[in-house]
Design a protein around this motif. Structure first.
Motif, PDB file in Angstrom:
ATOM      1  N   PHE A 164      -6.302   3.182  -9.203  1.00 21.79           N
ATOM      2  CA  PHE A 164      -5.705   3.221  -7.858  1.00 21.79           C
ATOM      3  C   PHE A 164      -6.658   2.672  -6.793  1.00 21.79           C
ATOM      4  O   PHE A 164      -6.244   1.967  -5.872  1.00 21.79           O
ATOM      5  CB  PHE A 164      -5.286   4.650  -7.508  1.00 21.79           C
ATOM      6  N   ILE A 165      -7.946   3.018  -6.980  1.00 25.72           N
ATOM      7  CA  ILE A 165      -8.925   2.501  -5.997  1.00 25.72           C
ATOM      8  C   ILE A 165      -8.958   0.974  -6.031  1.00 25.72           C
ATOM      9  O   ILE A 165      -8.908   0.293  -4.999  1.00 25.72           O
ATOM     10  CB  ILE A 165     -10.335   3.065  -6.280  1.00 25.72           C
TER      11      ILE A 165
ATOM     12  N   LEU B 175       0.824  -1.209   0.000  1.00 25.71           N
ATOM     13  CA  LEU B 175       0.000   0.000   0.000  1.00 25.71           C
ATOM     14  C   LEU B 175       0.860   1.262   0.000  1.00 25.71           C
ATOM     15  O   LEU B 175       0.514   2.264  -0.626  1.00 25.71           O
ATOM     16  CB  LEU B 175      -0.916  -0.008   1.231  1.00 25.71           C
ATOM     17  N   GLU B 176       1.995   1.189   0.709  1.00 28.64           N
ATOM     18  CA  GLU B 176       2.883   2.364   0.785  1.00 28.64           C
ATOM     19  C   GLU B 176       3.354   2.750  -0.616  1.00 28.64           C
ATOM     20  O   GLU B 176       3.333   3.926  -0.999  1.00 28.64           O
ATOM     21  CB  GLU B 176       4.099   2.074   1.678  1.00 28.64           C
ATOM     22  N   GLU B 177       3.763   1.719  -1.381  1.00 28.24           N
ATOM     23  CA  GLU B 177       4.221   1.988  -2.757  1.00 28.24           C
ATOM     24  C   GLU B 177       3.095   2.598  -3.586  1.00 28.24           C
ATOM     25  O   GLU B 177       3.305   3.516  -4.382  1.00 28.24           O
ATOM     26  CB  GLU B 177       4.700   0.691  -3.418  1.00 28.24           C
ATOM     27  N   LEU B 178       1.892   2.086  -3.372  1.00 27.17           N
ATOM     28  CA  LEU B 178       0.755   2.586  -4.146  1.00 27.17           C
ATOM     29  C   LEU B 178       0.501   4.067  -3.844  1.00 27.17           C
ATOM     30  O   LEU B 178       0.294   4.873  -4.741  1.00 27.17           O
ATOM     31  CB  LEU B 178      -0.489   1.757  -3.825  1.00 27.17           C
TER      32      LEU B 178
ATOM     33  N   GLU C  96      -7.259  -4.395  -3.763  1.00 27.83           N
ATOM     34  CA  GLU C  96      -6.507  -5.650  -3.916  1.00 27.83           C
ATOM     35  C   GLU C  96      -5.441  -5.792  -2.837  1.00 27.83           C
ATOM     36  O   GLU C  96      -5.280  -6.833  -2.206  1.00 27.83           O
ATOM     37  CB  GLU C  96      -5.802  -5.697  -5.281  1.00 27.83           C
ATOM     38  N   LEU C  97      -4.679  -4.673  -2.658  1.00 29.74           N
ATOM     39  CA  LEU C  97      -3.572  -4.746  -1.695  1.00 29.74           C
ATOM     40  C   LEU C  97      -4.077  -4.918  -0.263  1.00 29.74           C
ATOM     41  O   LEU C  97      -3.472  -5.608   0.546  1.00 29.74           O
ATOM     42  CB  LEU C  97      -2.694  -3.495  -1.803  1.00 29.74           C
ATOM     43  N   GLU C  98      -5.221  -4.287   0.016  1.00 29.43           N
ATOM     44  CA  GLU C  98      -5.772  -4.440   1.366  1.00 29.43           C
ATOM     45  C   GLU C  98      -6.199  -5.878   1.626  1.00 29.43           C
ATOM     46  O   GLU C  98      -5.944  -6.441   2.681  1.00 29.43           O
ATOM     47  CB  GLU C  98      -6.941  -3.489   1.578  1.00 29.43           C
TER      48      GLU C  98
ATOM     49  N   GLU D  32      -2.778 -12.239   4.297  1.00 34.35           N
ATOM     50  CA  GLU D  32      -1.460 -12.588   4.858  1.00 34.35           C
ATOM     51  C   GLU D  32      -1.520 -12.671   6.373  1.00 34.35           C
ATOM     52  O   GLU D  32      -1.014 -13.608   6.982  1.00 34.35           O
ATOM     53  CB  GLU D  32      -0.419 -11.545   4.444  1.00 34.35           C
ATOM     54  N   SER D  33      -2.172 -11.682   6.998  1.00 31.76           N
ATOM     55  CA  SER D  33      -2.187 -11.729   8.457  1.00 31.76           C
ATOM     56  C   SER D  33      -3.055 -12.881   8.959  1.00 31.76           C
ATOM     57  O   SER D  33      -2.771 -13.476   9.990  1.00 31.76           O
ATOM     58  CB  SER D  33      -2.624 -10.386   9.044  1.00 31.76           C
ATOM     59  N   LEU D  34      -4.100 -13.230   8.172  1.00 32.27           N
ATOM     60  CA  LEU D  34      -4.921 -14.372   8.587  1.00 32.27           C
ATOM     61  C   LEU D  34      -4.144 -15.681   8.523  1.00 32.27           C
ATOM     62  O   LEU D  34      -4.254 -16.518   9.415  1.00 32.27           O
ATOM     63  CB  LEU D  34      -6.180 -14.477   7.728  1.00 32.27           C
TER      64      LEU D  34
END
Ligand code: PHE
Length: 336
Positions: free
Chosen positions: A71-72, A21-24, A77-79, A85-87
């Motif tokens: 971008f939206i 997300l940071e890169e985005l 997607e990234l979220e 990943e955390s799951l």
């Protein structure tokens, strides 16, 4: 040179290689931010000739909308990716064997002890406690057993000093109770007792006894028998065979023992079908009453001392008293 197609290609390429997300957000501000490339293009439109301005203007605005929705979508997607990943990182493996907790139970002697207490409480008795470490005077002297009395042999014990010992029975509780309270008295006194004893299947050198004491006017041996028979029926049901036999204790007169018939466990004929002594009892000796300042011409009483191990053995057909002390879970878990 303003080239919307080139910018579109460039941004789509960059967006496709982004993984956080940071890169985005960085890319987004580099394109649409205040100093962003597209913002800059839109601003510089004013310097173009009117024809170019119109054409490029509509192309750039379309591109702006397109990139905003790109971008939206990318952000979504990234979220999702981040959550997934955390799951997976936090996933609980439900196929792992769990930790088994071992739940303990109460010792059979404690269970029966409380059952006996409840039975006597229901008959109107109070509970009175007295110490395990006792003066020789309470354990023997005040109970009418002077130092040279042969009955002391029956109750050899562990001495702490010449005058202080581990009590051999709960009967010293009778003396303490009568010293503290005036008749009418109706009390039980439970607790551990100690004897220097040869240990066998029905004898231990430490055991649980419950003393009973009733002192009032006109208390007779019939009251003693009636109370104990009622007690037996409360613990064992109405059909248990009992027998009173004459006995001797220096602190009761007359004295008796209560025997209960032991069917025995089926597989153990050597311990079945016999009478087992569960308690000693009798009418409180007049001298004992005098020793505590109660006038035997006015008051009389009865007392008994019952063995909790013996009652438990009879109740559950346990042929061996030592099982209570061995802490063998195969034995103890049967009483959970
Ligand atoms: N104290 C006696 C014993 O331990 C039992 C008993 C108690 C007898 C009270 C008579 C009265 O053997």
């Amino acid at each position: 040179m303003i080239d919307p197609d080139h910018l579109r290609k460039e941004i789509h390429e960059k967006a496709s290689s982004i993984s956080t997300l940071e890169e985005l957000f960085q890319l987004k501000s580099a394109v649409l931010g205040r100093k962003g490339k597209l913002t800059h293009y839109l601003r510089s439109l004013g310097q173009l000739p009117i024809e170019d301005r119109k054409r490029l203007g509509s192309q750039l605005n379309a591109l702006k909308e397109e990139l905003e929705s790109l971008f939206i979508q990318k952000e979504r997607e990234l979220e999702e990716k981040k959550i997934k990943e955390s799951l997976t990182k936090e996933r609980v493996d439900v196929t792992l064997p769990g930790i088994k907790f071992h739940f303990g139970g109460r010792h059979p002697l404690i269970q029966v002890w409380e059952e006996i207490e409840d039975a006597f409480l229901s008959l109107g008795f109070d509970i009175y406690e007295s110490p395990e470490v006792e003066w020789e005077r309470y354990n023997f002297g005040a109970l009418n057993i002077p130092p040279d009395h042969p009955a002391r042999d029956m109750w050899d014990t562990f001495y702490i000093t010449e005058k202080m010992l581990l009590r051999t029975h709960t009967s010293p509780g009778q003396i303490r109770c009568m010293e503290e309270q005036k008749p009418p008295i109706k009390a039980i006194m439970p607790g551990l007792c100690y004897r220097h004893e040869a240990v066998d299947a029905t004898h231990m050198d430490v055991f649980l006894q419950i003393e009973g004491l009733v002192v009032d006017r006109d208390i007779s041996f019939a009251d003693l028998k009636g109370t104990l028979e009622l007690f037996v029926s409360l613990i064992f049901g109405p059909d248990r065979k009992t027998m009173f036999v004459p006995s001797y204790f220096p602190f009761t007169e007359p004295s008796a023992e209560l025997l209960i018939f032991w069917e025995g466990s089926k597989g153990n004929s050597s311990h079945g079908g016999e009478w087992l002594e569960v308690l000693g009892c009798g009418q409180v000796h007049p001298q004992v009453l005098r020793n505590v300042g109660i006038d035997p011409r006015v008051y009389s009483g009865f007392a008994f001392g019952l063995g909790v191990e013996r009652i438990t053995m009879l109740k559950y057909n346990i042929p061996e008293i030592r099982l209570f002390m061995e802490n063998d879970l195969r034995f103890l878990e049967q009483f959970k």
